[in-house]
Motif scaffolding. Structure first.
Motif, PDB file in Angstrom:
ATOM      1  N   SER A  95       0.689  -1.081   0.074  1.00 32.49           N
ATOM      2  CA  SER A  95      -0.306  -0.245  -0.233  1.00 32.49           C
ATOM      3  C   SER A  95       0.639   1.198   0.205  1.00 32.49           C
ATOM      4  O   SER A  95       1.542   1.393   0.529  1.00 32.49           O
ATOM      5  N   ASP A 110      -0.498   8.339   5.777  1.00 27.69           N
ATOM      6  CA  ASP A 110      -2.142   8.053   5.514  1.00 27.69           C
ATOM      7  C   ASP A 110      -1.511   8.073   4.051  1.00 27.69           C
ATOM      8  O   ASP A 110      -0.894   7.925   3.286  1.00 27.69           O
ATOM      9  N   ASN A 112      -4.367   5.496   0.832  1.00 20.78           N
ATOM     10  CA  ASN A 112      -5.865   4.627   0.698  1.00 20.78           C
ATOM     11  C   ASN A 112      -5.348   3.814  -0.613  1.00 20.78           C
ATOM     12  O   ASN A 112      -4.975   4.037  -1.349  1.00 20.78           O
ATOM     13  N   ALA A 116     -10.736   1.852   0.871  1.00 17.69           N
ATOM     14  CA  ALA A 116     -10.423   2.215   1.902  1.00 17.69           C
ATOM     15  C   ALA A 116      -9.122   3.334   2.413  1.00 17.69           C
ATOM     16  O   ALA A 116      -8.774   3.351   2.090  1.00 17.69           O
ATOM     17  N   TRP A 118      -6.857   4.879   5.483  1.00 16.12           N
ATOM     18  CA  TRP A 118      -5.969   4.467   6.442  1.00 16.12           C
ATOM     19  C   TRP A 118      -4.897   5.416   7.399  1.00 16.12           C
ATOM     20  O   TRP A 118      -5.416   6.125   6.227  1.00 16.12           O
ATOM     21  N   ILE A 120      -1.946   5.314  10.114  1.00 16.86           N
ATOM     22  CA  ILE A 120      -1.600   5.084  10.851  1.00 16.86           C
ATOM     23  C   ILE A 120      -0.390   6.635  11.942  1.00 16.86           C
ATOM     24  O   ILE A 120       0.478   6.861  10.901  1.00 16.86           O
ATOM     25  N   LEU A 131      -3.890   1.952  14.452  1.00 14.41           N
ATOM     26  CA  LEU A 131      -3.971   2.289  12.868  1.00 14.41           C
ATOM     27  C   LEU A 131      -5.895   2.541  12.918  1.00 14.41           C
ATOM     28  O   LEU A 131      -5.988   2.116  13.627  1.00 14.41           O
ATOM     29  N   SER A 132      -5.189   2.681  12.013  1.00 11.26           N
ATOM     30  CA  SER A 132      -7.428   3.260  11.871  1.00 11.26           C
ATOM     31  C   SER A 132      -7.707   3.037  10.704  1.00 11.26           C
ATOM     32  O   SER A 132      -7.375   3.831   9.878  1.00 11.26           O
ATOM     33  N   THR A 133      -8.964   3.226   9.983  1.00  9.52           N
ATOM     34  CA  THR A 133      -9.096   2.232   8.792  1.00  9.52           C
ATOM     35  C   THR A 133     -11.045   3.174   8.411  1.00  9.52           C
ATOM     36  O   THR A 133     -11.835   2.621   9.613  1.00  9.52           O
ATOM     37  N   SER A 141     -10.500   0.045  13.890  1.00 10.69           N
ATOM     38  CA  SER A 141      -9.052   0.378  15.344  1.00 10.69           C
ATOM     39  C   SER A 141      -8.005  -0.559  15.610  1.00 10.69           C
ATOM     40  O   SER A 141      -8.694  -2.105  15.870  1.00 10.69           O
TER      41      SER A 141
END
Length: 150
Positions: A95, A110, A112, A116, A118, A120, A131-133, A141
Motif C-alpha cells: 500500500s 495516511d 487509501n 478504504a 487509513w 497510522i 492504525l485506523s481504517t 481501530s
C-alpha cells in the motif's frame, strides 16, 4: 516592417538569454534535495495485536485486521513510501503512503487502498502504534507496537 522585424528579433534574443540563465540553475521539474538534517526514519516492523471494529450499533473486538489474522505484521518503509504486509493466503500486499506528517515525537502516515482510507500513528522513540481504517460504513481501530526492521 523593419521596425517589427527588429522588435521580434530582440524579443527572441531576450527569450533565449532568459532560457540560458534558467538552465544553469536547478530545474523546476527536479525537486531540491532534502536538507541534511531532514532525513527519513529507517524502516520499521509493526505488529498489531488488538483490533476493534465499530459500526453505528457499537464496537466489538476482532480477531483479524481486515483479512489478516492477529497479530498482523506490517513493514513500513519511509524511503520507498510503502507499507507491506502478507494476507492470510500468503500473498504480499503493498500500500502506498500518500503523506507523512510529523510533530515532535509523532509521525502520522495516511493513504487509501481498495476503497478504504487509513492512517497510522507511530513514534520514532516509542514502540506504540495505532492504525485506523474507514471502509464500508465501518471504522477499524488497531493497536500494537513497532521496532526497527532487521
Amino acid at each position: 516592417m523593419l521596425k517589427t522585424t527588429a522588435t521580434a528579433l530582440c524579443l527572441l534574443l531576450g527569450l533565449a538569454a532568459a532560457q540560458a540563465q534558467d538552465s544553469s540553475g536547478p530545474s523546476a521539474a527536479v525537486p531540491a534535495p532534502a536538507p541534511e538534517g531532514d532525513t527519513l526514519p529507517a524502516p520499521i516492523a509493526c505488529s498489531f495485536d488488538k483490533v476493534f471494529v465499530c459500526e453505528g450499533s457499537g464496537c466489538a473486538p476482532s480477531q483479524e485486521l481486515g483479512t489478516i489474522d492477529l497479530p498482523a505484521q506490517f513493514l513500513i518503509h519511509f524511503g520507498e513510501q510503502i507499507i507491506a504486509s502478507v494476507s492470510d493466503d500468503n500473498l504480499p500486499h503493498i500500500s502506498s503512503i500518500q503523506s507523512v506528517i510529523g510533530n515532535g515525537d509523532t509521525l502520522i502516515l495516511d493513504g487509501n487502498d481498495n476503497m478504504a482510507a487509513w492512517a497510522i500513528e507511530v513514534s520514532p522513540t516509542k514502540s506504540t502504534a495505532s492504525l485506523s481504517t474507514l471502509a464500508g460504513g465501518k471504522v477499524l481501530s488497531a493497536f500494537g507496537t513497532c521496532k526497527p526492521a532487521s
